[in-house]
Design a protein around this motif. Structure first.
Motif, short mmCIF file in Angstrom:
data_model
loop_
_atom_site.label_atom_id
_atom_site.label_comp_id
_atom_site.label_asym_id
_atom_site.label_seq_id
_atom_site.Cartn_x
_atom_site.Cartn_y
_atom_site.Cartn_z
N LEU A 46 -5.19 6.14 -7.39
CA LEU A 46 -4.49 4.99 -7.95
C LEU A 46 -5.05 4.68 -9.33
O LEU A 46 -6.23 4.36 -9.47
N HIS A 47 -4.20 4.78 -10.34
CA HIS A 47 -4.58 4.40 -11.70
C HIS A 47 -4.41 2.88 -11.81
O HIS A 47 -3.30 2.36 -11.59
N CYS A 48 -5.48 2.19 -12.18
CA CYS A 48 -5.47 0.74 -12.02
C CYS A 48 -6.58 0.09 -12.84
O CYS A 48 -7.44 0.77 -13.41
N ALA A 86 -1.37 -3.69 -9.49
CA ALA A 86 -2.22 -2.63 -8.95
C ALA A 86 -2.88 -3.08 -7.65
O ALA A 86 -3.04 -2.28 -6.72
N ALA A 88 -9.88 5.02 -6.94
CA ALA A 88 -9.34 4.31 -8.09
C ALA A 88 -9.76 5.01 -9.38
O ALA A 88 -10.91 5.43 -9.52
N VAL A 98 0.86 0.04 -15.34
CA VAL A 98 -0.02 0.25 -14.19
C VAL A 98 0.53 -0.62 -13.07
O VAL A 98 1.02 -1.73 -13.34
N PRO A 99 0.46 -0.14 -11.81
CA PRO A 99 -0.24 1.02 -11.27
C PRO A 99 0.58 2.30 -11.32
O PRO A 99 1.81 2.27 -11.45
N SER A 117 5.33 5.28 -10.07
CA SER A 117 5.06 4.01 -10.73
C SER A 117 6.00 2.95 -10.18
O SER A 117 6.93 3.25 -9.45
N SER A 149 5.28 -1.02 -8.58
CA SER A 149 4.56 -1.38 -7.35
C SER A 149 5.45 -1.36 -6.12
O SER A 149 5.02 -0.96 -5.04
N LEU A 178 -10.93 -3.39 -7.18
CA LEU A 178 -10.43 -2.62 -8.31
C LEU A 178 -11.49 -2.45 -9.39
O LEU A 178 -12.36 -3.31 -9.56
#
Length: 221
Positions: free
Chosen positions: A6-8, A15, A31, A56-57, A67, A69, A206
């Motif tokens: 997860l890019h966050c 995210a 993460a 993001v996320p 992409s 949420s 996060l």
């Protein structure tokens, strides 16, 4: 390597929606910090390689990059077999609340929080007042709904709950809302979610550095 990536970053409630579902489902995930506040998502390389929308996320799983949420939550519910719909009727109801969230609940509340506390320049008072009024109206809808039930759909937590609660766990000095006083049913619901196994607050779950609010305003509640 973890199954899910997860890019966050920690200030992103969107995210947090995905991260909290992953944590509560006991998923194997990691993460990857995105320096959103430093402009990373605005670079051509990030938009070409990660997400053309510059948002993001982003979830990576088995060669997919997802992409938005709501799409990520729906995918995770199916992939993990947790927190999804148990009938076509429930699926429609879940998406009714997620669409309401994206259009009116998170959208106004998150923008209000950003301008109030985190944006470099102070907002125009009229703009902040407009966003607060719109957030209040959206909160009132959810407050009334939760006065008679524990969760949004089906009497148990679903991805609808993870979606609408994404920005509720940031501190009142950031959001401007003391939920216990302003919207007690929403607050009680948030505490039921926080009691789920594996749940953690956003600044613990996060990556990234917590920053202090840039400005101080009265807190509703």
């Amino acid at each position: 390597m973890a199954e899910f990536t997860l890019h966050c970053f920690c200030q992103s409630g969107n995210a947090f929606k995905a991260a909290s579902l992953l944590a509560c489902a006991g998923a194997d995930w990691e993460a990857v910090f995105v320096d959103f506040l430093g402009g990373e998502t605005r670079t051509p390389a990030w938009r070409e390689q990660v997400n053309e929308m510059g948002e993001v996320p982003v979830l990576e799983h088995r060669g997919l990059k997802l992409s938005q949420s709501g799409v990520i939550l729906d995918y995770l519910a199916e992939a993990l077999g947790r927190f999804g719909a148990e009938s076509p009727e429930e699926k429609r109801e879940i998406w009714r609340w997620i669409l309401f969230d994206n259009h009116k609940f998170t959208s106004y509340f998150a923008t209000h929080r950003w301008l109030r506390s985190l944006a470099p320049a102070a907002p125009e008072p009229a703009v902040l007042a407009f966003l607060e009024a719109r957030a209040d109206a959206a909160f009132a809808v959810v407050e009334k709904h939760l006065e008679s039930q524990d969760f949004l759909v089906g009497g148990r937590p679903t991805i609808a709950d993870f979606s609408l609660s994404g920005y509720l766990f940031y501190p009142p000095e950031e959001t401007g809302y003391d939920l216990a006083g302003a919207f007690p049913a929403v607050h009680a619901w948030s505490q039921r979610l926080a009691a789920l196994p594996g749940w953690q607050p956003p600044y613990e779950l996060l990556p990234g550095e917590r920053i202090a609010p840039r400005r101080s305003y009265p807190i509703k509640g």
